[in-house]
Design a protein around this motif. Sequence first.
Motif, short mmCIF file in Angstrom:
data_model
loop_
_atom_site.label_atom_id
_atom_site.label_comp_id
_atom_site.label_asym_id
_atom_site.label_seq_id
_atom_site.Cartn_x
_atom_site.Cartn_y
_atom_site.Cartn_z
N SER A 1 -52.68 -37.90 3.16
CA SER A 1 -52.67 -38.19 1.57
C SER A 1 -51.87 -37.27 0.72
CB SER A 1 -54.06 -38.29 1.40
OG SER A 1 -54.98 -39.40 2.06
N LEU A 2 -51.46 -37.65 -0.51
CA LEU A 2 -50.85 -37.04 -1.59
C LEU A 2 -51.32 -37.74 -2.71
CD1 LEU A 2 -47.16 -36.21 -0.57
CD2 LEU A 2 -49.02 -34.60 -0.63
N LYS A 3 -51.42 -36.95 -3.76
CA LYS A 3 -51.51 -37.31 -5.18
C LYS A 3 -50.66 -37.25 -6.17
CE LYS A 3 -55.27 -38.42 -8.56
NZ LYS A 3 -56.64 -38.04 -8.97
N LEU A 4 -49.81 -38.03 -6.72
CA LEU A 4 -48.84 -37.82 -7.58
C LEU A 4 -49.23 -37.89 -9.02
CD1 LEU A 4 -45.81 -39.98 -6.14
CD2 LEU A 4 -46.82 -37.44 -5.66
N GLU B 1 -43.06 -35.57 -13.51
CA GLU B 1 -43.99 -36.14 -12.07
C GLU B 1 -44.22 -34.59 -11.58
OE1 GLU B 1 -40.59 -39.22 -12.36
OE2 GLU B 1 -40.62 -37.02 -12.63
N SER B 2 -45.14 -34.62 -10.75
CA SER B 2 -45.70 -33.50 -9.94
C SER B 2 -46.54 -34.00 -8.85
CB SER B 2 -46.46 -32.68 -10.68
OG SER B 2 -47.64 -32.82 -11.14
N GLY B 3 -46.54 -33.23 -7.67
CA GLY B 3 -47.68 -33.48 -6.50
C GLY B 3 -46.72 -33.92 -5.30
N GLY B 4 -45.33 -34.09 -5.29
CA GLY B 4 -44.78 -34.43 -4.11
C GLY B 4 -44.64 -33.54 -3.18
N GLY B 5 -44.18 -33.75 -1.99
CA GLY B 5 -44.12 -32.57 -1.00
C GLY B 5 -43.88 -33.12 0.45
N PRO C 1 -37.63 -48.32 -19.96
CA PRO C 1 -36.67 -47.42 -20.53
C PRO C 1 -36.77 -46.12 -20.34
CG PRO C 1 -38.02 -48.29 -22.33
CD PRO C 1 -38.47 -49.02 -21.17
N TYR C 2 -37.90 -45.41 -20.04
CA TYR C 2 -38.35 -44.18 -20.07
C TYR C 2 -38.58 -43.88 -18.68
CZ TYR C 2 -38.83 -45.21 -24.97
OH TYR C 2 -38.67 -45.58 -26.25
N TRP C 3 -37.87 -42.59 -18.03
CA TRP C 3 -37.97 -42.26 -16.74
C TRP C 3 -38.26 -40.75 -16.44
CZ3 TRP C 3 -37.62 -45.61 -12.51
CH2 TRP C 3 -37.36 -47.16 -12.80
N GLY C 4 -39.07 -40.55 -15.50
CA GLY C 4 -39.03 -39.14 -15.01
C GLY C 4 -37.97 -38.68 -14.12
N GLN C 5 -37.84 -37.35 -13.74
CA GLN C 5 -36.88 -36.86 -12.93
C GLN C 5 -36.89 -37.09 -11.63
OE1 GLN C 5 -33.92 -35.12 -14.21
NE2 GLN C 5 -34.79 -35.73 -16.17
N GLU D 1 -42.18 -44.46 6.33
CA GLU D 1 -41.39 -45.60 5.65
C GLU D 1 -41.90 -45.22 4.17
OE1 GLU D 1 -42.97 -48.03 9.02
OE2 GLU D 1 -43.35 -46.03 8.44
N ASP D 2 -42.69 -44.47 3.71
CA ASP D 2 -43.16 -43.97 2.36
C ASP D 2 -42.18 -42.99 1.92
OD1 ASP D 2 -45.01 -45.96 2.18
OD2 ASP D 2 -46.46 -44.56 3.33
N THR D 3 -41.48 -42.25 2.78
CA THR D 3 -40.50 -41.26 2.57
C THR D 3 -39.52 -41.87 1.17
OG1 THR D 3 -40.98 -40.08 4.67
CG2 THR D 3 -38.78 -39.48 3.01
N ALA D 4 -39.45 -41.10 0.11
CA ALA D 4 -38.55 -41.61 -0.54
C ALA D 4 -38.77 -40.50 -1.91
CB ALA D 4 -38.92 -42.95 -1.39
N VAL D 5 -37.88 -40.78 -2.85
CA VAL D 5 -38.05 -39.95 -4.19
C VAL D 5 -38.99 -41.07 -5.15
CG1 VAL D 5 -37.05 -39.00 -6.27
CG2 VAL D 5 -35.92 -38.76 -4.11
N TYR D 6 -39.79 -40.36 -5.68
CA TYR D 6 -40.86 -41.30 -6.32
C TYR D 6 -40.70 -41.04 -8.11
CZ TYR D 6 -43.40 -42.98 -2.60
OH TYR D 6 -43.90 -43.66 -1.39
N TYR D 7 -40.44 -42.08 -8.84
CA TYR D 7 -40.07 -41.75 -10.30
C TYR D 7 -41.35 -42.42 -11.06
CZ TYR D 7 -35.49 -41.11 -8.59
OH TYR D 7 -34.32 -40.85 -8.40
#
Length: 116
Positions: free
Chosen positions: A17-20, A6-10, A104-108, A87-93
């Motif tokens: 707006s953000l785009k992951l 994953e990329s684009g967080g911050g 079964p497959y996940w990013g970091q 409320e959208d603050t979180a770790v996005y996977y």
Amino acid sequence: QVQLVESGGGLVQAGGSLKLSCATRNFDTFVMAWFRQAPGKARELVASINWSGSTTSHADSVKGRFTISRDNSKNTVYLQMNSLKTEDTAVYYCAAGREGQGYPYWGQGTQVTVSS
């Protein structure tokens, strides 16, 4: 051997707006999804998209604000996030799996922080 990155967080202000992006070596025919998890809360399915991109689903909490999409030629799935709320603050996977068989497959994960 599916690897998702994953990329684009911050950091972003409320209303912004953000785009992951989530890149993988090969998409095959995977269903792709975005999950998120905030401290003290259960992991939540945010959005999913079928292998062709013809069908999408979004959680009620993000409908009208977030949009999932994919570009199989680039082996990449996206999550466009508009009108962000604290409320959208979180770790996005980013996650991948076969239709009807879970993920079964996940990013970091990538941190998204929305400030007021």
